[in-house]
Design an enzyme around this catalytic site. Structure first.
Site, PDB file in Angstrom:
ATOM      1  CE  LYS A   1      -4.421  -0.609   2.366  1.00 52.14           C
ATOM      2  NZ  LYS A   1      -5.117  -0.395   3.659  1.00 52.14           N
TER       3      LYS A   1
HETATM    4  O1  G3P Z   1      -8.887   0.255   4.982  1.00 47.57           O
HETATM    5  C1  G3P Z   1      -9.020   1.546   5.482  1.00 47.57           C
HETATM    6  C2  G3P Z   1      -9.813   1.529   6.738  1.00 47.57           C
HETATM    7  O2  G3P Z   1      -9.159   0.762   7.720  1.00 47.57           O
HETATM    8  C3  G3P Z   1     -10.093   2.913   7.252  1.00 47.57           C
HETATM    9  O3  G3P Z   1     -11.282   2.813   7.945  1.00 47.57           O
HETATM   10  O4  G3P Z   1     -13.112   3.552   9.438  1.00 47.57           O
HETATM   11  O5  G3P Z   1     -10.735   4.358   9.822  1.00 47.57           O
HETATM   12  O6  G3P Z   1     -12.051   5.180   7.854  1.00 47.57           O
HETATM   13  P1  G3P Z   1     -11.815   4.039   8.824  1.00 47.57           P
END
Ligand code: G3P
Length: 216
Positions: free
Chosen positions: A83
């Site tokens: 990534k």
């Molecule tokens: O894969 C990206 C994810 O882990 C981010 O999630 O809920 O922190 O926006 P969030």
């Protein structure tokens, strides 16, 4: 649509994988921080459980650092995907890692223009963060729709990996749009199975079954 688990928890991965074979896993610095473990050790363990791709996130901001980290990640296992963030340096790194045969997941994508640049940089996955767009009053899924339209127009091979998924509606919308993958937290994974009418129906069937005469 492929379903990935968005976690660095080996326990969650084993539990989900035992229910339905996961197509892959995505991790990031926040998710590994939550585990309090060495990133490379966790990645090695996850790659031994999951046959599909496992995304490992670089933390360098410069292309040389991203390349160095990406090459090191790629040596952990064959199913590692690296990534890199949607930045100028990230796009340079994406092109160079791709040329080395290392698959790249361009992350922290919030617009179709960013996704266009990721595809032109040879990204294997592009990760639009729908939940975080919703958080600021945008409609995250609209960006996924736009990315799908752009990618279809030019037959880009980059796969759309819907990330920052917060609820089953995100998963359903991703599938309706035709995204390639949704990566979901374990909590959302569990919710996908549930429906109150299923529970009510099972309860009623069992109650009625009790009334059926049973042969002695
Ligand atoms: O894969 C990206 C994810 O882990 C981010 O999630 O809920 O922190 O926006 P969030």
């Amino acid at each position: 649509m492929q379903l990935f688990l968005d976690t660095a928890s080996v326990q969650e991965i084993k539990a989900a994988n035992a229910i339905i074979a996961l197509d892959g896993v995505t991790t990031n610095p926040t998710l590994i921080m939550k585990e309090g473990r060495n990133y490379n050790e966790v990645l090695k363990e996850i790659c031994s459980i999951i046959k599909g791709t496992v995304s490992a996130e670089t933390v360098s901001l410069d292309v040389d650092g991203m390349i160095k980290e990406g090459i090191a990640f790629s040596k952990i296992a064959k199913n590692i995907v690296v990534k890199v963030p949607m930045t100028v340096e990230g796009m340079k790194a994406c092109q160079m890692l791709t040329k080395k045969g290392i698959k790249v997941n361009v992350t922290l994508v919030f617009s179709a223009n960013q996704a266009l640049l990721a595809a032109k940089s040879g990204a294997f996955f592009v990760s639009p963060f729908v939940g975080r767009l919703d958080d600021i009053g945008k409609i995250g899924m609209d960006v996924v729709r736009e990315i799908k339209q752009v990618y279809d127009n030019y037959n880009f091979k980059t796969q759309i990996l819907v990330a920052s998924v917060r609820n089953p509606i995100h998963v359903l919308d991703a599938a309706k749009i035709g995204a390639d993958i949704a990566t979901v937290p374990y909590s959302v994974f569990e919710q996908l199975f549930n429906h109150t009418l299923t529970d009510v129906g099972i309860k009623k069937f069992l109650e009625d079954w009790e009334k059926v005469p049973k042969k002695r």
